[in-house]
Scaffold this active site. Structure first.
Site, PDB file in Angstrom:
ATOM      1  N   LYS A 167       0.754  -1.214   0.165  1.00  0.00           N
ATOM      2  CA  LYS A 167       0.080  -0.070  -0.109  1.00  0.00           C
ATOM      3  C   LYS A 167       0.949   1.265  -0.042  1.00  0.00           C
ATOM      4  O   LYS A 167       2.110   1.043   0.384  1.00  0.00           O
ATOM      5  CB  LYS A 167      -0.681   0.037   1.226  1.00  0.00           C
ATOM      6  CG  LYS A 167      -0.451   0.425   2.661  1.00  0.00           C
ATOM      7  CD  LYS A 167      -1.487   0.291   3.589  1.00  0.00           C
ATOM      8  CE  LYS A 167      -1.909   1.825   3.953  1.00  0.00           C
ATOM      9  NZ  LYS A 167      -1.294   2.459   4.940  1.00  0.00           N
ATOM     10  N   HIS A 197      -1.718  -5.430   5.372  1.00  0.00           N
ATOM     11  CA  HIS A 197      -0.825  -6.221   6.474  1.00  0.00           C
ATOM     12  C   HIS A 197      -1.996  -6.611   7.627  1.00  0.00           C
ATOM     13  O   HIS A 197      -1.828  -7.287   8.495  1.00  0.00           O
ATOM     14  CB  HIS A 197       0.239  -5.628   6.995  1.00  0.00           C
ATOM     15  CG  HIS A 197       0.024  -4.433   7.893  1.00  0.00           C
ATOM     16  ND1 HIS A 197      -0.247  -3.219   7.663  1.00  0.00           N
ATOM     17  CD2 HIS A 197       0.058  -4.415   9.342  1.00  0.00           C
ATOM     18  CE1 HIS A 197      -0.430  -2.474   8.511  1.00  0.00           C
ATOM     19  NE2 HIS A 197      -0.127  -3.088   9.709  1.00  0.00           N
ATOM     20  N   LYS A 201      -2.981 -10.353  10.303  1.00  0.00           N
ATOM     21  CA  LYS A 201      -3.022 -10.478  11.792  1.00  0.00           C
ATOM     22  C   LYS A 201      -4.116 -11.835  11.939  1.00  0.00           C
ATOM     23  O   LYS A 201      -5.026 -11.740  11.461  1.00  0.00           O
ATOM     24  CB  LYS A 201      -3.723  -9.066  12.421  1.00  0.00           C
ATOM     25  CG  LYS A 201      -2.958  -8.045  12.128  1.00  0.00           C
ATOM     26  CD  LYS A 201      -3.616  -6.805  12.712  1.00  0.00           C
ATOM     27  CE  LYS A 201      -2.831  -5.437  12.408  1.00  0.00           C
ATOM     28  NZ  LYS A 201      -1.473  -5.445  12.861  1.00  0.00           N
ATOM     29  N   HIS A 259      -7.338  -0.844   5.699  1.00  0.00           N
ATOM     30  CA  HIS A 259      -7.385  -1.542   6.902  1.00  0.00           C
ATOM     31  C   HIS A 259      -8.741  -1.651   7.549  1.00  0.00           C
ATOM     32  O   HIS A 259      -9.203  -2.730   8.064  1.00  0.00           O
ATOM     33  CB  HIS A 259      -6.314  -1.288   7.830  1.00  0.00           C
ATOM     34  CG  HIS A 259      -4.991  -1.010   7.484  1.00  0.00           C
ATOM     35  ND1 HIS A 259      -4.349  -1.843   6.431  1.00  0.00           N
ATOM     36  CD2 HIS A 259      -3.928  -0.351   7.796  1.00  0.00           C
ATOM     37  CE1 HIS A 259      -3.151  -1.467   6.408  1.00  0.00           C
ATOM     38  NE2 HIS A 259      -2.740  -0.503   6.983  1.00  0.00           N
ATOM     39  N   LYS A 359      -4.619   8.861  15.308  1.00  0.00           N
ATOM     40  CA  LYS A 359      -3.272   8.860  16.078  1.00  0.00           C
ATOM     41  C   LYS A 359      -3.214   9.522  17.215  1.00  0.00           C
ATOM     42  O   LYS A 359      -4.048  10.587  17.235  1.00  0.00           O
ATOM     43  CB  LYS A 359      -2.182   9.403  15.206  1.00  0.00           C
ATOM     44  CG  LYS A 359      -2.185   8.445  13.697  1.00  0.00           C
ATOM     45  CD  LYS A 359      -0.549   8.292  13.268  1.00  0.00           C
ATOM     46  CE  LYS A 359      -0.648   7.621  12.152  1.00  0.00           C
ATOM     47  NZ  LYS A 359      -0.233   6.217  12.281  1.00  0.00           N
TER      48      LYS A 359
HETATM   49  C1  BG6 Z   1       0.028   1.253   8.316  1.00  0.00           C
HETATM   50  C2  BG6 Z   1      -0.237   2.766   8.382  1.00  0.00           C
HETATM   51  O1  BG6 Z   1      -0.530   0.960   6.986  1.00  0.00           O
HETATM   52  O2  BG6 Z   1      -0.676   0.728   9.424  1.00  0.00           O
HETATM   53  C3  BG6 Z   1       0.230   3.427   9.765  1.00  0.00           C
HETATM   54  O3  BG6 Z   1       0.410   3.272   7.309  1.00  0.00           O
HETATM   55  C4  BG6 Z   1      -0.233   2.808  10.748  1.00  0.00           C
HETATM   56  O4  BG6 Z   1       0.007   5.070   9.700  1.00  0.00           O
HETATM   57  C5  BG6 Z   1      -0.218   1.265  10.614  1.00  0.00           C
HETATM   58  O5  BG6 Z   1       0.301   2.935  12.062  1.00  0.00           O
HETATM   59  C6  BG6 Z   1      -1.041   0.383  11.613  1.00  0.00           C
HETATM   60  O6  BG6 Z   1      -0.757  -1.063  11.809  1.00  0.00           O
HETATM   61  P1  BG6 Z   1      -0.381  -1.796  12.988  1.00  0.00           P
HETATM   62  O7  BG6 Z   1      -0.114  -3.181  12.452  1.00  0.00           O
HETATM   63  O8  BG6 Z   1       0.776  -1.285  13.642  1.00  0.00           O
HETATM   64  O9  BG6 Z   1      -1.758  -1.752  13.659  1.00  0.00           O
END
Ligand code: BG6
Length: 510
Positions: A167, A197, A201, A259, A359
Site C-alpha cells: 500500500k 498487512h 493478523k 485496513h 493517531k
Molecule cells: C499502516 C499505516 O498501514 O498501518 C500506519 O500506514 C499505521 O499509519 C499502521 O500506523 C498500523 O498498523 P499496525 O499493524 O501497527 O496496527
C-alpha cells in the site's frame, strides 16, 4: 509463527524472491524478520534465494549486516528467545544477494535477469520468481512495466511469476483504477498480490472462523438482533518520522479504504460458497459495494475529521501534529477520522456501522464492538434490578487479542439485582503469544499461490468508491478548527455527536 502453520504446514515450493526496495524500512522492519520467522518454522524451501534491489550502494555482505540489527530487535521484543538463532540467520543470509539498480532503468532488469538465472542455477528455484514491491507507490507501475518488457513476468515455461504490491494502492478512486489498469496490462489478476498487512493478523483472519465455523453466532448476526457496530483502530503513536508521507495522505487515505474496510468487510460479508480465494474475495467486495456512497451534501452528517494538538500520552507530554518533523505548522491534514456507514442490503439495512481511527489517542486499541438489541420485554421492571446492561460482543484485534461477551447476571443474594459480567477468551491463554510480524502468513501464502488474504482489483476500487465523496468534500472545504483534539484524548467532540444523534455512544478507548 502462527501455530497452525508451525504444527502442520509444509515448506513452500522452490522460488526466488526479489525485493525491490531492499535498503528500505519495510524490508528491514518487517519483510526480513518475517522471512527469518518462516525459516525458524521450517516453512521456507531449501531451494530458495533472495535478491535485494535498490539504489543504495551495498555489497551482499553489508546488506545482510544492515538487516541483522532489526531482526535481532524483533526477536528480542518478541519475547520467546532473546537472540537471533545464528544457524537460521546464516541459512537465510547464505541465500541473500544484492543488486544496485535504478528502478527506472531497463538495464537494471537485464542485470536482474542474469543474476536471477545465476541464483536459480545455484539454488534450484525452478524458475519461480516472487517480486516484492517494497517501494514508494510512484514506482509500482514503472517496475511492473519493466518486469513485463524484460519478460521477467512471463509465465511461459510452466514456472510462476508473482508480484506483491504494497500500500498505498492509489491515492483516490481514479488513481487506484489507473494503477489497476497499468498493472493488469502486464500481469494477469492471478499474478498480483495486493497486500494489506491487517489481513496477516491472526485476529483478523479469525473473524471468518468465528462467524462461519461456529453455529452459534451467525443466527444473531443480522439486523434483527444487532443494533449497531463500532469499529475502532486507535493508535497512541503520532506520525513519527513519516510527516512527509502523512502530509499527502492523512488518516482517511492511510487507514480507511484498506485496513478499516477489511474489518468492515469481514464483519458484514455473507458466508462464501467456499474458502477459495475468489469466493471469499467476491463476498468481501459485495459487502463494501453495498455501503452507501454519500453525496457531497451528506458528508458533514456522516464524516468527522480531527487533528491532534499537544497533550500527554502515558503521562509524558507530546507535541501537536503541526509541530512534528516535516509537517507544515498550518497543516490541515487529518490525523483522525470517524464515519457512519450504511450497508444497503437485507442483512444490514438500518444497522449503522460507525468506524473511527486516529493517531495519538488515549490508548492503542483495535476492536470490533457489536451491540445487540435489548430483550423484547423488561420482565424485571418491578424489581430492584435496574435496567439490564446492553449485550456487547467485543472482538479485540490488538492488543490483548481475544473475544469477550458482556451481559447481565443476577448478583447473588435475596434481592433481584443485576450486575454486568463478561466472558472473556484470550488468545494467549489458549495458544500462547507467538512473536510474528503479521507478514509471515502473507509471504507464505504468496509462495503457495493462495490469494485469499490479498485484495483483488474490485476490492480496492470498492473501498475507494465509498471514501471518494469524503475526500472530495474535505479537499474543497478546509477544516475550521484544527487542532481539535488533544493528544491522549478520545478524539474530537464532533465524533461523539455523530453517534449521539442516533442515540448511541462510542465505547471508551481505554
Ligand atoms: C499502516 C499505516 O498501514 O498501518 C500506519 O500506514 C499505521 O499509519 C499502521 O500506523 C498500523 O498498523 P499496525 O499493524 O501497527 O496496527
Amino acid at each position: 509463527m502462527p501455530h497452525d502453520r508451525a504444527s502442520g504446514a509444509k515448506p513452500a515450493g522452490p522460488c526466488c524472491m526479489v525485493i525491490f526496495g531492499a535498503a528500505g524500512d519495510l524490508t528491514k522492519r518487517l519483510i526480513v524478520p518475517a522471512l527469518y520467522n518462516l525459516a525458524c518454522a521450517k516453512l521456507l524451501p531449501s531451494e530458495f534465494a533472495i535478491l535485494g534491489v535498490d539504489l543504495a550502494d551495498h555489497t551482499d555482505q553489508d546488506w545482510q549486516q544492515s538487516l541483522e540489527a532489526m531482526t535481532a530487535d524483533f526477536v528480542h521484543h518478541g519475547g520467546q528467545s532473546s537472540t537471533v538463532n545464528q544457524g537460521v540467520w546464516q541459512w537465510l543470509t547464505s541465500r541473500m544477494s544484492y543488486l544496485k539498480g535504478d528502478f527506472n532503468n531497463p538495464a537494471t532488469y537485464e542485470s536482474l535477469k542474469s543474476k536471477l538465472e545465476e541464483r536459480d542455477a545455484k539454488q534450484g528455484c525452478g524458475g519461480n520468481y516472487l517480486f516484492y514491491l517494497a517501494i514508494a507507490d510512484r514506482f509500482f507501475a514503472t517496475v511492473v512495466k519493466h518486469l513485463g518488457e524484460s519478460r521477467l513476468a512471463c509465465e511461459d515455461d510452466g514456472h510462476w511469476r508473482r508480484v506483491v504490491v504494497e500500500k498505498p494502492f492509489g491515492h483516490d478512486l481514479p488513481s487506484a483504477k489507473e494503477l489497476n489498469r497499468a498493472i493488469l496490462s502486464v500481469l494477469r489478476e492471478e499474478q498480483i498480490y495486493r497486500i494489506d498487512h491487517f489481513l496477516g493478523k491472526e485476529t483478523v483472519q479469525n473473524i471468518m472462523m468465528f462467524r462461519f465455523a461456529n453455529g452459534l453466532f451467525e443466527p444473531l448476526w443480522t439486523r434483527d438482533r444487532i443494533e449497531h457496530v463500532q469499529i475502532t483502530v486507535a493508535e497512541t503513536v503520532g506520525v513519527e518520522a513519516r510527516g512527509r508521507f502523512y502530509e499527502h495522505t492523512g488518516a482517511l487515505r492511510d487507514m480507511v479504504p484498506n485496513h478499516v474496510f477489511q474489518l468492515v468487510a469481514m464483519t458484514a460479508m455473507e458466508a462464501p460458497n467456499s474458502f477459495g480465494a475468489d469466493a471469499v474475495r467476491a463476498e468481501k467486495a459485495k459487502a463494501i459495494d453495498a455501503v452507501k456512497v454519500c453525496n457531497p451534501a451528506e458528508v458533514d452528517c456522516m464524516a468527522v475529521r480531527g487533528q491532534y494538538g499537544a497533550g500527554e500520552i502515558a503521562g509524558k507530554p507530546v507535541a501537536a501534529y503541526r509541530q512534528e518533523p516535516d509537517v507544515s505548522p498550518q497543516s490541515q491534514v487529518e490525523t483522525y477520522v470517524a464515519l457512519k456507514l450504511q450497508i444497503q442490503n437485507w442483512r444490514w439495512a438500518g444497522v449503522p456501522f460507525y468506524i473511527r481511527t486516529g493517531k495519538r489517542l488515549a490508548s492503542r486499541k483495535s476492536q470490533i464492538a457489536i451491540k445487540f438489541k435489548e430483550a423484547p420485554y423488561r420482565l424485571f421492571r418491578d424489581t430492584p434490578a435496574r435496567d439490564p446492561a446492553p449485550n456487547w460482543l467485543l472482538i479485540r484485534i490488538q492488543p490483548d487479542e481475544g473475544i469477550a461477551l458482556e451481559f447481565g447476571a443476577k448478583i447473588p443474594g435475596p434481592t433481584m439485582r443485576l450486575g454486568d459480567v463478561r466472558m472473556d477468551f484470550k488468545y494467549e491463554d489458549y495458544f500462547g503469544a507467538a512473536p510474528a510480524t503479521g507478514y509471515e502468513t502473507l509471504l507464505y501464502d504468496v509462495m503457495q499461490g493462495d490469494a485469499t488474504l490479498f485484495q483483488r482489483a474490485d476490492n480496492i476500487e470498492a473501498g475507494w468508491r465509498v471514501v471518494q465523496p469524503v475526500l472530495d468534500h474535505w479537499g474543497q472545504n478546509a477544516p475550521a478548527n484544527f487542532p481539535n483534539y488533544a493528544a491522549g484524548s478520545q478524539g474530537p467532540a464532533k465524533a461523539d455527536d455523530l453517534l449521539k444523534r442516533d442515540g448511541h455512544a462510542w465505547r471508551l478507548v481505554d
